[in-house]
Design an enzyme around this catalytic site. Sequence first.
Site, short mmCIF file in Angstrom:
data_model
loop_
_atom_site.label_atom_id
_atom_site.label_comp_id
_atom_site.label_asym_id
_atom_site.label_seq_id
_atom_site.Cartn_x
_atom_site.Cartn_y
_atom_site.Cartn_z
CG MET A 25 -2.15 0.86 1.13
SD MET A 25 -2.03 2.46 1.33
CE MET A 25 -1.29 2.65 3.12
CB CYS A 26 2.16 3.21 -2.25
SG CYS A 26 2.90 1.86 -2.34
#
Length: 637
Positions: free
Chosen positions: A1-2
Amino acid sequence: MCGICCVVALSGQSTVYDHFNEDLHCLLRRRGPDSSQQLIKTVCEPSYECLFSGHVLHLRGQMTPQPLEDVNNNVFLWNGEVFNGVHVGDSENDTEVMFHHLGLCSSEADILSLFSSLRGPWSFIYYQASGHSLWFGRDYFGRRSLLWQFSNVNDNVFCLSSVSVNSESCNQCQEVPASGIFKMDLKDCATTQSLSLTLFPWKYNCTEKTEEEIFIDVLGQISKDLPNHITVRMNESKMCLSAPVTPLNRTISEASVEHASTDSSDSSCTVSIQTLEGYLAEERKKILVHQFIDVLDEAVRKRVLLLFRGEDQGTREVEGVCPRKARVAVLFSGGVDSMVIAALADRHVPLEEPIDLLNVAFMTKEPTKRTGATKSCVSQEMQLNLHHGQENHKDLNAEIGDDLSRFDVPDRITGRAGLKELEALNPSRTWNFVEINVTLKELKEMRQQFIHNLIYPLDTVLDDSIGCAIWFASRGQGFINKKGEMKPYKSPAKVVLTGIGADEQLAGYSRHRVCFKKCGPEGLNKELEMELGRISSRNLGRDDRIIGDHGKEARFPFMDEDVVSFLNSLPISEKADLTLPRGIGEKLILRLGAKELGLTAASILPKRAVQFGSRIAKLESNNEKAYHTCSRLKLLQ
């Protein structure tokens, strides 16, 4: 996740840094605490400048800082998980795999084919240097947040970001519609000094409209919310992405129509386990329920196993040397959605690894009186021999002293009952029931400091209530019971499972009963189709921003493509029966599944929305409607 962000400046009057401030940078870094990088692309002819900012939460494969750039000057930002469709090896990182596949694409059709094949949540930004093209978009359900923001007519600056700052000095941002993939021709935009987008929409399989009518509808929906100087057009070749789910089954039997005319939900029919057992005595129904359990089980399996389990990046502790920490947490009310997810996660998470059950409660204005919903919860616990004494909480907060009954909200009571069921299901597992207690003072402080930015651009009372509840729950900071004493605990889990999507597909909300009563099964089918169609803008983008703020990733098993396809394939009568009372009729197939999994108490608990179960809805104002604009989300100057 970013946390991903791209700012494009098409004129010399503004630079990319005029629209990328420290507040935005801080919000992005909170989403991706393991790596932060920036890259500037300046092109002289035609004249434009792009800033790419990537912030990584490391979850699988090798740590891969973003943005990625290849030898051809292409740039890639990825916020997603590839669960299927494109092969990602156990030791590989899906960001690198996706960038490699994009590099092999030689046409627009190739890019569309690649994204059509993906299964899993994603949002992305891809700069294709050879064509001066900027591609971006969100998955079919919009499970990952992506916002866009347009400058005024003269500045010609465009911003894409996972999250934005709720500031009166900035132009209004909006969620990028999960209607397809967009392409911006930066050469053309720089030449004309205007902002124009090309859409490659999802091909909707179930519709009576022509392709041309679909295109007109989609473009109309997108354009109506954009500034007048922004143009969105359909791609000239009318190319589409292939929808990843099967069409909704609208079949309605005559028996269903006749049954709908007699509303027994208000009758003397009682909620009992025997009702579920009666359904499960039918062989066909039992087979169907087990098919549903199997497809949901696979969705959970992928979401708890596709996760890095090696050296802890923060402490450098190696698994097997130090005690195991929880890698997976569940937003947990003790209701049927979260109970089923927890029970299925238990099948796949390594036994020596704890599972954190995150249970949030907001302090009531006065000690809880066990009446109404709370009384009903307690009554049900006692009937099922699950009621147990109050734990010994110590030194929680000087503000509330020893009066912890003020946190005995309905979700806390059902949560404790659910814990007992899970412990009985697998006593060898360490179940960390995290009691997260929130005072009014802390709620106001955290809303002003963090939460109002994350809910933005949504702004209703409902968004505020749900957003605040999920933010505190997913933070995972509370107390767990250690040998009879309540000890402070902060969940280290980077993956947070949530039950969003169950109510939308299985008629779990009270409004579904109202619709069914007025319009019957046909009306309910249309309502559920609408629910799924708007879930990207109403729920999932917001929840991704909220949970991601803690450096954690939201994963949605009920929104898995195979789960949605399976449920879409069933007629409404197989999924829910709203002629039956609350606690049975809504989400009937899920309740039957819970019963088969051994979750007896949870299988007949009525649906209770988080804003009511956690009591946040009663904390600040009793005179608001859910759809009202929330004054508390406005900026405090």
